[in-house]
Design a protein around this motif. Structure first.
Motif, PDB file in Angstrom:
ATOM      1  N   UNK A  73       1.234  -1.516  -0.311  1.00 60.13           N
ATOM      2  CA  UNK A  73      -0.065   0.237   0.053  1.00 60.13           C
ATOM      3  C   UNK A  73       1.056   0.894   0.130  1.00 60.13           C
ATOM      4  N   UNK A  74       0.068   1.796  -0.448  1.00 58.03           N
ATOM      5  CA  UNK A  74       1.194   3.426  -0.491  1.00 58.03           C
ATOM      6  C   UNK A  74       1.170   4.796   1.464  1.00 58.03           C
ATOM      7  N   UNK A  75      -0.158   4.010   1.786  1.00 61.76           N
ATOM      8  CA  UNK A  75       0.208   4.146   3.490  1.00 61.76           C
ATOM      9  C   UNK A  75       1.152   5.811   3.537  1.00 61.76           C
ATOM     10  N   UNK A  76       0.666   6.665   4.061  1.00 63.04           N
ATOM     11  CA  UNK A  76       1.872   7.656   4.049  1.00 63.04           C
ATOM     12  C   UNK A  76       1.511   8.582   5.760  1.00 63.04           C
ATOM     13  N   UNK A  77       1.510   7.582   6.275  1.00 60.92           N
ATOM     14  CA  UNK A  77       1.929   7.874   7.583  1.00 60.92           C
ATOM     15  C   UNK A  77       3.407   7.853   8.767  1.00 60.92           C
ATOM     16  N   UNK A  78       3.761   8.853   8.252  1.00 56.12           N
ATOM     17  CA  UNK A  78       5.270   9.084   9.027  1.00 56.12           C
ATOM     18  C   UNK A  78       5.566   8.126  10.643  1.00 56.12           C
ATOM     19  N   UNK A  79       4.195   8.727  11.196  1.00 58.33           N
ATOM     20  CA  UNK A  79       4.490   7.581  13.123  1.00 58.33           C
ATOM     21  C   UNK A  79       4.403   6.379  12.375  1.00 58.33           C
ATOM     22  N   UNK A  80       3.942   6.103  11.216  1.00 53.63           N
ATOM     23  CA  UNK A  80       3.847   3.965  11.234  1.00 53.63           C
ATOM     24  C   UNK A  80       4.864   3.746  10.126  1.00 53.63           C
ATOM     25  N   UNK A  81       5.795   4.196   9.937  1.00 53.56           N
ATOM     26  CA  UNK A  81       6.686   4.222   8.861  1.00 53.56           C
ATOM     27  C   UNK A  81       8.182   4.380   9.968  1.00 53.56           C
ATOM     28  N   UNK A  82       7.445   4.852  11.016  1.00 57.90           N
ATOM     29  CA  UNK A  82       9.307   5.290  11.334  1.00 57.90           C
ATOM     30  C   UNK A  82       8.516   4.039  12.778  1.00 57.90           C
ATOM     31  N   UNK A 103       1.389  -9.505   4.241  1.00 56.73           N
ATOM     32  CA  UNK A 103      -0.131  -8.429   4.524  1.00 56.73           C
ATOM     33  C   UNK A 103      -1.336  -8.710   3.773  1.00 56.73           C
ATOM     34  N   UNK A 104      -1.722  -9.150   2.954  1.00 59.72           N
ATOM     35  CA  UNK A 104      -2.811  -9.099   2.329  1.00 59.72           C
ATOM     36  C   UNK A 104      -4.245  -7.676   2.264  1.00 59.72           C
ATOM     37  N   UNK A 105      -3.266  -6.716   2.326  1.00 61.94           N
ATOM     38  CA  UNK A 105      -4.432  -5.764   1.671  1.00 61.94           C
ATOM     39  C   UNK A 105      -5.004  -5.303   3.521  1.00 61.94           C
ATOM     40  N   UNK A 106      -4.008  -5.292   4.161  1.00 61.99           N
ATOM     41  CA  UNK A 106      -3.835  -5.077   6.012  1.00 61.99           C
ATOM     42  C   UNK A 106      -3.607  -3.799   5.545  1.00 61.99           C
ATOM     43  N   UNK A 107      -3.692  -2.420   6.060  1.00 63.54           N
ATOM     44  CA  UNK A 107      -2.932  -0.865   6.082  1.00 63.54           C
ATOM     45  C   UNK A 107      -1.294  -1.200   6.882  1.00 63.54           C
ATOM     46  N   UNK A 108      -0.557  -0.118   6.772  1.00 64.64           N
ATOM     47  CA  UNK A 108       0.759  -1.075   7.528  1.00 64.64           C
ATOM     48  C   UNK A 108       0.306  -1.108   8.815  1.00 64.64           C
ATOM     49  N   UNK A 109      -0.713   0.199   9.647  1.00 63.97           N
ATOM     50  CA  UNK A 109      -0.498   0.449  11.322  1.00 63.97           C
ATOM     51  C   UNK A 109      -0.922  -0.788  11.539  1.00 63.97           C
ATOM     52  N   UNK A 110      -1.676  -1.949  10.487  1.00 64.85           N
ATOM     53  CA  UNK A 110      -2.126  -2.844  11.578  1.00 64.85           C
ATOM     54  C   UNK A 110      -1.156  -4.005  11.109  1.00 64.85           C
ATOM     55  N   UNK A 111      -0.283  -3.802  10.867  1.00 61.17           N
ATOM     56  CA  UNK A 111       1.050  -4.865  10.784  1.00 61.17           C
ATOM     57  C   UNK A 111       2.102  -5.073  12.604  1.00 61.17           C
ATOM     58  N   UNK A 112       2.009  -3.645  12.955  1.00 63.70           N
ATOM     59  CA  UNK A 112       2.657  -2.978  13.999  1.00 63.70           C
ATOM     60  C   UNK A 112       2.588  -4.074  14.962  1.00 63.70           C
TER      61      UNK A 112
END
Length: 145
Positions: A73-82, A103-112
């Motif tokens: 995904x193209x999620x641009x949340x700097x806090x999640x990326x960090x 990942x199965x199309x989950x947002x990166x925040x769900x992976x944290x």
């Protein structure tokens, strides 16, 4: 659902597994490689298993293949990326190999939280899980082609 192929070339498998590794070479010699992958990957010597995991991109990494970028995904949340960058680094230091998750199309925040939970497991559990996830990703990629 797309049927698993009876034969794939090393190049086709390298695309599904993100790299030309010894695991991919072994798979290319087999009939029904994506069906055989779960058994073969568990039988690999550790150095070959780690090579297969290292070929896969880290969650949140830059410079991904087009396919991996779409999947993550193209999620641009700097806090999640960090958080992902920090947790990926901690994971690799703890276990000695890259964190791999389907990942199965989950947002990166769900992976944290998944990454945090997996940091508390044993190396053996994590190696088995990461290899299982790697195969699941490749199978999903085949199904979506």
């Amino acid at each position: 659902m797309r049927e698993l192929p009876r034969k794939l070339t090393a190049d086709q498998l390298a695309e599904l597994f993100e790299g030309q590794t010894r695991f991919v070479e072994r798979l290319s010699e087999l009939e029904n490689p994506l069906q055989a992958a779960p058994d073969l990957i568990r039988e690999l010597p550790e150095d070959e298993a780690l090579e297969a995991l290292s070929a896969h991109p880290a969650i949140g990494a830059k410079g991904l293949s087009e396919r991996a970028a779409r999947e993550q995904g193209v999620e641009q949340d700097a806090a999640t990326e960090a958080k992902l960058a920090s947790l990926n680094q901690a994971y690799e230091q703890r276990f000695g190999f890259r964190f791999v998750v389907f990942v199965n199309r989950r947002p990166k925040a769900a992976i944290v939280p998944i990454l945090r939970k997996r940091l508390g497991r044993t190396r053996e559990e994590e190696l088995e899980t990461a290899l299982t996830e790697l195969v699941a990703i490749a199978r999903d990629r085949w199904q979506k082609q």
